[in-house]
Write an enzyme that holds these catalytic residues in place. Structure first.
Site, short mmCIF file in Angstrom:
data_model
loop_
_atom_site.label_atom_id
_atom_site.label_comp_id
_atom_site.label_asym_id
_atom_site.label_seq_id
_atom_site.Cartn_x
_atom_site.Cartn_y
_atom_site.Cartn_z
CG ASN A 118 -0.18 -0.17 2.50
OD1 ASN A 118 0.61 0.70 2.86
ND2 ASN A 118 -0.39 -1.28 3.21
NE ARG A 119 -0.86 6.93 -2.31
CZ ARG A 119 -1.66 7.96 -2.11
NH1 ARG A 119 -2.96 7.80 -2.12
NH2 ARG A 119 -1.16 9.16 -1.89
#
Ligand code: C5P
Length: 414
Positions: A220-221
């Site tokens: 994920n970011r």
């Protein structure tokens, strides 16, 4: 972006003693960075140091007088008394000798007092940090090592020199570490009396990586920036910090870094390390799903067809739920902090999460704002407490947000 100030360095006067090693030029950068970070830096130079760098250079970067003469008096008003060696020592927060030559270390170890630095070192009552820098043969010599042992015995903190190439062209151990490493050790020395002194804190950071095959993963970011800022803030408050990280950011000096990849690995590391911890801060963005099966070999595409594999997902373990169970049995850690990144109904979801996961505090993050949450250097959060409290923190750097959270943790641990 301008260098961010370091809270721990505010209102601190640091004596930076520079001695006659070629690494003296690196002390200019150190003096400059400490000054920009908010410290008042008083530079003391030995005669030999002036062969390498001029006092004017240090004066220019610190904006303060440079001291190089045992017989000098100081009427600038910048020191507590006009007698330089007493005035420099009195009220100083730290004496940093960087670079420290073999000769200076010998003098300091044996209490010789024939120049401004050696006399000031005897007068000073603050912690002393020594960063040796010399040729590898000189560093390894039994006389140098014996003097280092004496200094350690007297309570000095020795920064290990690094191994590499010397100005002579030879290689070995004896290089002065980079400024960021030196500042890391200076922070550690100053933090010893902080609000978390004697406490153990575990922090998690980064987005976990859930493998699909040996070369691919789902992630994920999350950058890990907020978690790293929490680890540094806990360290600056004097805690012993373990950082269980799925991020590639460099581990801060003094932190026990435990690299992990997947949610499963992170869970194992967390459950192991919290058995001795006073507080756990779960800042990591733990993946909720992982590929159900991990292929042993790279999944190949077929050259003669457009067919693509279907990835079946499975749930990852909820680490905080397993912490809740372990904590119910052992009562440790005393404080557990969770984070919630939400894109809607922030506070309702966050309050429910705090209760379900049995947290003391939950830091709620609105990830729809461009200047808060993932990847950026700033954040805007609301801190929910198990007691029903709700404290909004205005937009600030992740460093300042981390300091506010650590302050809360410290007061909860009193
Ligand atoms: O349930 P949600 O993922 O929104 O909760 C966020 C909080 O829970 C964070 O503190 C995160 O580190 C933690 N978490 C966890 N295990 C998971 C997912 C999230 O401990 N599998």
């Amino acid at each position: 972006m301008a260098q961010e100030t370091i809270t721990l360095l505010q209102n601190k006067r640091i004596l930076l003693a520079v001695t006659g090693s070629i690494a003296a030029y690196k002390a200019v950068d150190l003096a400059s960075k400490l000054t920009q970070a908010g410290a008042a830096v008083d530079v003391i130079m030995t005669e030999a140091a002036e062969r390498f760098v001029t006092p004017l250079t240090f004066q220019a970067v610190t904006g303060r007088p440079v001291y190089n003469n045992l017989w000098q008096t100081d009427s600038s008003g910048g020191l507590p008394t006009h007698i330089a060696h007493v005035g420099l020592a009195e009220g100083a927060s730290l004496l940093v000798v960087a670079p420290a030559t073999a000769n200076t270390m010998a003098k300091l170890a044996h209490g010789l007092a024939d120049d401004l630095l050696s006399v000031t070192a005897l007068a000073a009552r603050c912690p002393v940090v020594v960063a040796p820098a010399m040729d590898g043969g000189m560093y390894d010599h039994p006389a140098t090592q014996a003097n280092l042992a004496l200094l350690r015995g007297q309570g000095a903190i020795i920064i290990e020199p690094e191994t590499g190439r010397f100005a002579s062209g030879l290689a070995g151990k004896g290089r002065l570490p980079e400024t960021s490493t030196l500042i890391g050790h200076i922070r550690l020395a100053l933090a010893k009396t902080g609000t978390l002194a004697g406490k153990q804190v575990v922090v998690t950071a980064g987005g976990t990586r859930e493998p699909l095959d040996p070369v691919r993963f789902i992630t994920n970011r999350s950058s890990g920036k907020q978690g790293y800022a929490l680890a540094q803030a806990a360290l600056d408050a004097g805690a012993a910090v373990t950082l269980i990280t799925a991020s590639d950011l460099p581990i801060p000096v003094g932190v026990n870094g435990i690299p992990v990849a997947s949610a499963g690995e992170m869970q194992q590391a967390v459950l192991e390390h919290i058995t001795k911890a006073d507080a756990l801060l779960m800042a990591a963005a733990v993946a909720d799903f992982r590929p159900k099966d991990r292929a042993d070999q790279k999944i190949k595409k077929k050259d003669d067809s457009d067919e693509a594999p279907v990835i079946t997902l499975a749930r990852t373990p909820d680490i905080l739920m397993s912490v809740k169970e372990q904590r119910a049995a052992q009562g440790i850690p005393r404080v557990v902090v969770g984070f919630a990144a939400e894109s809607e109904h922030l506070l309702t979801h966050a309050r429910a999460k705090l209760e379900r996961k049995g947290l003391d505090f939950l830091i709620a993050n609105d990830i729809t704002a461009a200047d808060a949450g993932f990847e950026v250097d700033t954040n805007r959060v609301v801190i929910l407490g198990a007691d029903g409290s709700q404290t909004p923190l205005a937009l600030a750097t992740k460093t300042r947000i981390a300091e506010a959270i650590i302050e809360l943790v410290a007061s909860a641990l009193i």
